[in-house]
Design a protein around this motif. Structure first.
Motif, PDB file in Angstrom:
ATOM      1  N   ASP A 183       0.614  -1.296   0.061  1.00 15.03           N
ATOM      2  CA  ASP A 183      -0.019  -0.112  -0.259  1.00 15.03           C
ATOM      3  C   ASP A 183       1.026   1.213   0.015  1.00 15.03           C
ATOM      4  O   ASP A 183       0.504   2.088  -0.281  1.00 15.03           O
ATOM      5  N   LYS A 239      -6.066  -2.851  11.799  1.00 15.32           N
ATOM      6  CA  LYS A 239      -6.740  -2.726  13.183  1.00 15.32           C
ATOM      7  C   LYS A 239      -7.954  -1.630  12.969  1.00 15.32           C
ATOM      8  O   LYS A 239      -8.625  -1.848  14.530  1.00 15.32           O
ATOM      9  N   SER A 240      -8.433  -1.402  12.722  1.00 17.35           N
ATOM     10  CA  SER A 240      -9.108  -0.817  12.543  1.00 17.35           C
ATOM     11  C   SER A 240     -10.609  -2.006  12.605  1.00 17.35           C
ATOM     12  O   SER A 240     -11.991  -1.119  12.671  1.00 17.35           O
TER      13      SER A 240
HETATM   14  N1  LIG Z   1      -2.631  -6.334   7.252  1.00 16.48           N
HETATM   15  C1  LIG Z   1      -1.578  -6.179   7.316  1.00 16.48           C
HETATM   16  N2  LIG Z   1      -0.820  -7.328   6.829  1.00 16.48           N
HETATM   17  C2  LIG Z   1       0.702  -6.367   6.790  1.00 16.48           C
HETATM   18  N3  LIG Z   1       1.405  -4.767   6.533  1.00 16.48           N
HETATM   19  C3  LIG Z   1      -0.139  -4.286   6.911  1.00 16.48           C
HETATM   20  C4  LIG Z   1      -1.034  -4.924   7.133  1.00 16.48           C
HETATM   21  N4  LIG Z   1      -1.606  -3.649   7.562  1.00 16.48           N
HETATM   22  C5  LIG Z   1      -1.125  -2.518   7.092  1.00 16.48           C
HETATM   23  N5  LIG Z   1       0.762  -3.078   7.189  1.00 16.48           N
HETATM   24  C6  LIG Z   1       1.339  -2.254   7.305  1.00 16.48           C
HETATM   25  O1  LIG Z   1       1.588  -1.353   8.024  1.00 16.48           O
HETATM   26  C7  LIG Z   1       2.158  -0.145   7.915  1.00 16.48           C
HETATM   27  C8  LIG Z   1       1.187   0.872   9.094  1.00 16.48           C
HETATM   28  O2  LIG Z   1      -0.156   0.915   7.389  1.00 16.48           O
HETATM   29  P1  LIG Z   1      -1.089   1.289   8.962  1.00 16.48           P
HETATM   30  O3  LIG Z   1      -1.282   1.989   9.587  1.00 16.48           O
HETATM   31  O4  LIG Z   1      -1.977   1.597   7.445  1.00 16.48           O
HETATM   32  O5  LIG Z   1      -1.748  -0.275   9.132  1.00 16.48           O
HETATM   33  P2  LIG Z   1      -3.073  -0.476  10.164  1.00 16.48           P
HETATM   34  O6  LIG Z   1      -2.812  -0.862  11.494  1.00 16.48           O
HETATM   35  O7  LIG Z   1      -3.901  -1.686   9.608  1.00 16.48           O
HETATM   36  O8  LIG Z   1      -4.035   0.348  10.103  1.00 16.48           O
HETATM   37  P3  LIG Z   1      -5.092   0.830   8.989  1.00 16.48           P
HETATM   38  O9  LIG Z   1      -6.439   0.123  10.766  1.00 16.48           O
HETATM   39  O10 LIG Z   1      -5.831   2.488   9.026  1.00 16.48           O
HETATM   40  O11 LIG Z   1      -5.907   0.172   8.561  1.00 16.48           O
HETATM   41  C9  LIG Z   1       2.125  -0.169   6.718  1.00 16.48           C
HETATM   42  O12 LIG Z   1       3.721   0.134   5.937  1.00 16.48           O
HETATM   43  C10 LIG Z   1       1.338  -0.677   5.756  1.00 16.48           C
HETATM   44  O13 LIG Z   1       1.678  -1.588   4.439  1.00 16.48           O
END
Ligand SMILES: Nc1ncnc2c1ncn2[C@@H]1O[C@H](COP(=O)(O)OP(=O)(O)OP(=O)(O)O)[C@@H](O)[C@H]1O
Ligand SMILES: N[C@@H](Cc1ccc(O)cc1)C(=O)O
Length: 361
Positions: A183, A239-240
């Motif tokens: 992403d 996480k959301s």
């Molecule tokens: N499911 C996942 N698997 C592997 N890498 C992830 C995943 N989700 C996020 N990342 C990576 O972790 C980093 C932080 O991403 P981000 O904060 O958008 O994720 P998140 O904690 O799941 O939050 P959100 O709830 O906004 O999706 C980014 O570099 C993203 O590529």
């Protein structure tokens, strides 16, 4: 370590490398390479993040000088933790603690705070130069790097500064390699294009896969004609969507319960979170996995690599329950030192309480 061994370690399990030839050339040029990953501190760390953490470990072991950028100002722009910079910094400490207890040698990392970079006027000159070399449409399209859609630029204009900052971080730190989940591709492609226009060093980008959520994409709102990137964003562990995620702070019992309830149909590998956990988190650590089974069902079996295990699973030779039990046991072993270290630090417990009460992003 030979160049081929370094290349193998750096590229294993990556979703894409842009480009592999450039990476080989950089490694051959013998200069010590500089790489980085930035993260927005958010206080919650799910096991999807362990995929890029493992890649940081691989890069350090392949002798790349890695910077870990605590993207505090970026998190503020992105409305993380209600924009509370003190809370954001505490969340950054939490993330570093997890990375350390996962097994990354943090004494070899250059840990940088965005707070410090933004004190420099040269940094802001770079942000403006990058913005001068990118169209508004391109910047808006890049908003996916902050987990937002292009239309969300309308929320407030600071959002439009973020992509130019992320590209400037790359130039400011004078990097050879940028790491991120798939992403983050749009930031890295922008950095590569702008580098040519500005006569800057062109980064090689390494993108790690996104771990699918525990529901494996079932019951998600996927509509016809949706772009692949958007589908991945929709089905990923996030996480959301707490029901989709295993957090590193989850108890042993919660990890077992979540794994036992996860999507894992017999013989199906596509979007199977259990197989992905084995591939991206367990195999890189152990190099073999033992599936324990009752003698009536064929007894214990050991697999020395992931491909072999996946084949056996697709052929129906391994039952989902046995696969899940082995996964839960190994994952709990990996999480144990992280869990223990977090328990020893009550300030993190307080932070988590505060976050879960008041913060939505
Ligand atoms: N499911 C996942 N698997 C592997 N890498 C992830 C995943 N989700 C996020 N990342 C990576 O972790 C980093 C932080 O991403 P981000 O904060 O958008 O994720 P998140 O904690 O799941 O939050 P959100 O709830 O906004 O999706 C980014 O570099 C993203 O590529
Ligand atoms: N955009 C990244 C965070 C980040 C911020 C600044 C950077 O230079 C790099 C990465 C994310 O959402 O996870």
């Amino acid at each position: 370590m030979s160049i081929d061994q370094r290349l193998q370690l750096i590229t294993r399990n990556a979703a894409e490398i842009i480009t592999i030839d450039e990476l080989r050339k950089k490694l051959e040029s013998k200069e010590k390479l500089k790489g980085y990953i930035g993260f927005e501190p958010s206080g919650l760390f799910h096991i999807g993040w362990l995929i890029w953490t493992q890649k940081v470990k691989d890069l350090v072991e392949a002798d790349v000088n890695m910077t870990l950028l605590r993207a505090t100002w970026h998190a503020w722009i992105n409305d993380k933790l209600g924009g509370d910079l003190n809370l954001i910094k505490m969340a950054a400490d939490y993330t570093v603690e997890v990375i350390k207890n996962y097994g990354v040698d943090i004494t070899k990392l250059n840990i940088v705070d965005a707070d410090d970079m933004v004190k420099e006027k040269d940094y802001w000159a770079l942000v403006i130069k990058v913005a001068k070399n990118a169209s508004l449409a391109r910047i808006k399209r890049a908003l996916t790097i902050m987990g937002r859609r292009a239309e969300e630029a309308e929320i407030d204009a600071s959002k439009l500064i973020y992509p130019a900052m992320q590209v400037s971080d790359i130039f400011y730190l004078d990097l050879d390699i940028a790491l991120g989940g798939t992403d983050q591709r749009k930031a890295h492609m922008l950095a590569r294009d702008v580098a040519e226009k500005m006569g800057k060093k062109k980064i090689v980008s390494i993108h790690t896969p996104l771990l699918v959520g525990l529901q494996g994409g079932q019951r998600m709102s996927i509509t016809e004609g949706m772009e692949e990137d958007d589908i991945q964003a929709e089905i990923k562990m996030s996480k959301s969507k707490p029901e989709s995620a295993i957090f590193v702070s989850d108890s042993r019992e919660d990890v077992e319960r979540k794994i036992m309830g996860a999507y894992c149909p017999k013989g199906v590998a596509e979007n199977n979170p259990i197989l992905q956990i084995l591939k991206y988190i367990i195999f890189p650590r152990y190099n073999f996995v033992k599936i324990e089974r009752d003698i009536r069902y064929g007894g214990d079996v050991e697999f020395k690599d992931y491909e072999e295990l996946e084949r056996a699973y697709i052929e129906g030779k391994i039952h989902p329950m046995d696969l899940k039990k082995a996964t839960a046991r190994r994952l709990n072993e990996i999480l144990e030192p992280i869990r223990k270290s977090l328990e020893r630090k009550p300030e993190f417990e307080e932070m988590i309480q505060k976050i879960s009460k008041s913060v939505t992003r």
